[in-house]
Design a protein around this motif. Structure first.
Motif, PDB file in Angstrom:
ATOM      1  N   GLY A  48       8.606   5.175  -7.963  1.00 42.03           N
ATOM      2  CA  GLY A  48       8.078   4.259  -6.949  1.00 42.03           C
ATOM      3  C   GLY A  48       6.754   3.654  -7.377  1.00 42.03           C
ATOM      4  N   HIS A  49       5.891   4.473  -7.957  1.00 42.00           N
ATOM      5  CA  HIS A  49       4.602   3.987  -8.452  1.00 42.00           C
ATOM      6  C   HIS A  49       4.794   2.971  -9.578  1.00 42.00           C
ATOM      7  N   LEU A  50       5.646   3.314 -10.544  1.00 35.92           N
ATOM      8  CA  LEU A  50       5.904   2.394 -11.658  1.00 35.92           C
ATOM      9  C   LEU A  50       6.474   1.063 -11.167  1.00 35.92           C
ATOM     10  N   ILE A  51       7.467   1.154 -10.291  1.00 38.21           N
ATOM     11  CA  ILE A  51       8.148  -0.054  -9.833  1.00 38.21           C
ATOM     12  C   ILE A  51       7.213  -0.938  -9.022  1.00 38.21           C
ATOM     13  N   ALA A  52       6.611  -0.366  -7.975  1.00 35.84           N
ATOM     14  CA  ALA A  52       5.830  -1.171  -7.029  1.00 35.84           C
ATOM     15  C   ALA A  52       4.434  -1.504  -7.539  1.00 35.84           C
ATOM     16  N   ALA A  53       3.664  -0.478  -7.896  1.00 29.55           N
ATOM     17  CA  ALA A  53       2.246  -0.702  -8.218  1.00 29.55           C
ATOM     18  C   ALA A  53       2.023  -1.180  -9.647  1.00 29.55           C
ATOM     19  N   VAL A  54       2.793  -0.653 -10.586  1.00 26.46           N
ATOM     20  CA  VAL A  54       2.551  -1.015 -11.977  1.00 26.46           C
ATOM     21  C   VAL A  54       3.182  -2.366 -12.306  1.00 26.46           C
ATOM     22  N   PHE A  55       4.469  -2.541 -11.976  1.00 20.48           N
ATOM     23  CA  PHE A  55       5.155  -3.780 -12.369  1.00 20.48           C
ATOM     24  C   PHE A  55       5.232  -4.828 -11.260  1.00 20.48           C
ATOM     25  N   ALA A  56       5.788  -4.501 -10.102  1.00 16.34           N
ATOM     26  CA  ALA A  56       6.086  -5.521  -9.093  1.00 16.34           C
ATOM     27  C   ALA A  56       4.832  -6.242  -8.592  1.00 16.34           C
ATOM     28  N   GLU A  57       3.757  -5.498  -8.319  1.00 19.33           N
ATOM     29  CA  GLU A  57       2.521  -6.151  -7.862  1.00 19.33           C
ATOM     30  C   GLU A  57       2.010  -7.123  -8.918  1.00 19.33           C
ATOM     31  N   ARG A  58       2.043  -6.700 -10.181  1.00 21.48           N
ATOM     32  CA  ARG A  58       1.536  -7.553 -11.262  1.00 21.48           C
ATOM     33  C   ARG A  58       2.477  -8.732 -11.508  1.00 21.48           C
ATOM     34  N   ASN A  59       3.786  -8.507 -11.362  1.00 22.41           N
ATOM     35  CA  ASN A  59       4.720  -9.627 -11.491  1.00 22.41           C
ATOM     36  C   ASN A  59       4.424 -10.688 -10.444  1.00 22.41           C
ATOM     37  N   ALA A  60       4.133 -10.246  -9.226  1.00 14.68           N
ATOM     38  CA  ALA A  60       3.821 -11.187  -8.144  1.00 14.68           C
ATOM     39  C   ALA A  60       2.537 -11.946  -8.436  1.00 14.68           C
ATOM     40  N   SER A  61       1.552 -11.255  -8.978  1.00 19.55           N
ATOM     41  CA  SER A  61       0.244 -11.870  -9.228  1.00 19.55           C
ATOM     42  C   SER A  61       0.210 -12.785 -10.433  1.00 19.55           C
ATOM     43  N   HIS A  62       1.023 -12.474 -11.445  1.00 17.83           N
ATOM     44  CA  HIS A  62       0.859 -13.160 -12.721  1.00 17.83           C
ATOM     45  C   HIS A  62       2.096 -13.892 -13.242  1.00 17.83           C
ATOM     46  N   PHE A  63       3.292 -13.496 -12.788  1.00 17.68           N
ATOM     47  CA  PHE A  63       4.496 -14.046 -13.396  1.00 17.68           C
ATOM     48  C   PHE A  63       5.503 -14.603 -12.391  1.00 17.68           C
ATOM     49  N   GLY A  64       5.041 -14.972 -11.213  1.00 16.50           N
ATOM     50  CA  GLY A  64       5.903 -15.636 -10.242  1.00 16.50           C
ATOM     51  C   GLY A  64       6.927 -14.736  -9.575  1.00 16.50           C
ATOM     52  N   GLY A  65       6.717 -13.434  -9.648  1.00 14.28           N
ATOM     53  CA  GLY A  65       7.632 -12.511  -8.978  1.00 14.28           C
ATOM     54  C   GLY A  65       7.460 -12.566  -7.478  1.00 14.28           C
ATOM     55  N   PRO A  66       8.400 -11.985  -6.724  1.00 13.16           N
ATOM     56  CA  PRO A  66       8.270 -11.989  -5.266  1.00 13.16           C
ATOM     57  C   PRO A  66       7.048 -11.190  -4.820  1.00 13.16           C
ATOM     58  N   PRO A  67       6.490 -11.523  -3.664  1.00 13.22           N
ATOM     59  CA  PRO A  67       5.330 -10.776  -3.172  1.00 13.22           C
ATOM     60  C   PRO A  67       5.633  -9.278  -3.129  1.00 13.22           C
ATOM     61  N   ALA A  68       4.659  -8.484  -3.565  1.00 12.40           N
ATOM     62  CA  ALA A  68       4.856  -7.029  -3.591  1.00 12.40           C
ATOM     63  C   ALA A  68       3.508  -6.327  -3.535  1.00 12.40           C
ATOM     64  N   ASP A  69       3.460  -5.257  -2.781  1.00  9.68           N
ATOM     65  CA  ASP A  69       2.326  -4.334  -2.797  1.00  9.68           C
ATOM     66  C   ASP A  69       2.826  -2.994  -2.277  1.00  9.68           C
ATOM     67  N   LEU A  70       2.013  -1.968  -2.423  1.00  9.75           N
ATOM     68  CA  LEU A  70       2.431  -0.613  -2.041  1.00  9.75           C
ATOM     69  C   LEU A  70       2.912  -0.533  -0.596  1.00  9.75           C
ATOM     70  N   HIS A  71       2.268  -1.276   0.284  1.00 13.06           N
ATOM     71  CA  HIS A  71       2.562  -1.140   1.708  1.00 13.06           C
ATOM     72  C   HIS A  71       3.788  -1.929   2.151  1.00 13.06           C
ATOM     73  N   SER A  72       4.057  -3.050   1.510  1.00 12.41           N
ATOM     74  CA  SER A  72       5.201  -3.864   1.942  1.00 12.41           C
ATOM     75  C   SER A  72       6.464  -3.598   1.131  1.00 12.41           C
ATOM     76  N   PHE A  73       6.358  -2.795   0.082  1.00 14.45           N
ATOM     77  CA  PHE A  73       7.502  -2.569  -0.801  1.00 14.45           C
ATOM     78  C   PHE A  73       8.557  -1.710  -0.095  1.00 14.45           C
ATOM     79  N   GLU A  74       9.826  -2.003  -0.366  1.00 16.48           N
ATOM     80  CA  GLU A  74      10.921  -1.201   0.191  1.00 16.48           C
ATOM     81  C   GLU A  74      11.392  -0.216  -0.880  1.00 16.48           C
ATOM     82  N   TYR A  75      10.919   1.012  -0.774  1.00 15.17           N
ATOM     83  CA  TYR A  75      11.198   2.047  -1.775  1.00 15.17           C
ATOM     84  C   TYR A  75      12.650   2.501  -1.695  1.00 15.17           C
TER      85      TYR A  75
END
Length: 198
Positions: free
Chosen positions: A90-117
């Protein structure tokens, strides 16, 4: 024989991407094949932090928008609990990759609190593959100029650091959490056996 490298013409973008991607393809991702739900949620010691159904989590804090929440405490305790494979994924998926994808590579919005684990190992591995593929494709597309670009406000106090620093940080995060997950799989496989009899 001496090996010489022309550092002035070295493709740093390729070097940084390959540092993680070679390990990912050769070691880490294959080690996750066949992950079961029992392993995913296995607690090697009492009091682990994990992903739990919202209504049963007893952690000081939890995050997530779905049925399963990611347990944590802030500030982190001096001796934080051991975490499960589910927690680490969960940490790798949401905080390490998904948040950064959203911030830097046009990924869908993601953060620890809104992520669906993910409540199952197979769903978590699908999330991991999607998040990782977006990340590595984005890193490979940065080029020399992109690596020098500032991280920006999404990285808080590190906003002025070049993206190369973020890529190195994410490489470290993925490699060390990946090693922890691999070790937990080894421990799970050997639990309940008499190691002295081997």
């Amino acid at each position: 024989m001496r090996f010489s490298v022309d550092v002035m013409n070295l493709d740093w973008n390729a070097v940084l991407a390959e540092q993680l991607d070679w390990q990912w393809r050769s070691h880490l991702r294959p080690r996750l094949d066949g992950l079961t739900d029992d392993e995913y949620f296995w607690e090697p010691v009492p009091g682990c932090w994990s992903l739990r159904r919202r209504e049963v989590s007893a952690a000081p804090s939890s995050a997530g928008s779905g049925e399963f929440v990611w347990e944590f405490a802030y500030p982190q305790p001096e001796q934080p609990p051991v975490t499960t494979i589910a927690w680490r994924l969960g940490h790798l998926i949401a905080a390490v990759f998904a948040e950064r994808n959203a911030s830097h590579f046009g990924g869908p919005p993601a953060d620890l609190h809104s992520f669906e684990y993910a409540g199952t190992a197979s769903r978590a591995l699908n999330q991991l593959d999607d998040a990782y593929n977006t990340w590595i494709k984005g890193v490979r597309g940065l080029g020399a100029d992109g690596l020098l670009r500032p991280c920006g406000p999404a990285e808080g106090p590190y906003a002025d650091y070049p993206l190369a620093e973020l890529v190195l940080h994410i490489n470290r995060e993925a490699l060390h959490h990946g090693a922890e997950i691999a070790l937990l799989r080894d421990l799970y496989r050997w639990k309940g056996t008499d190691s002295h009899a081997l």
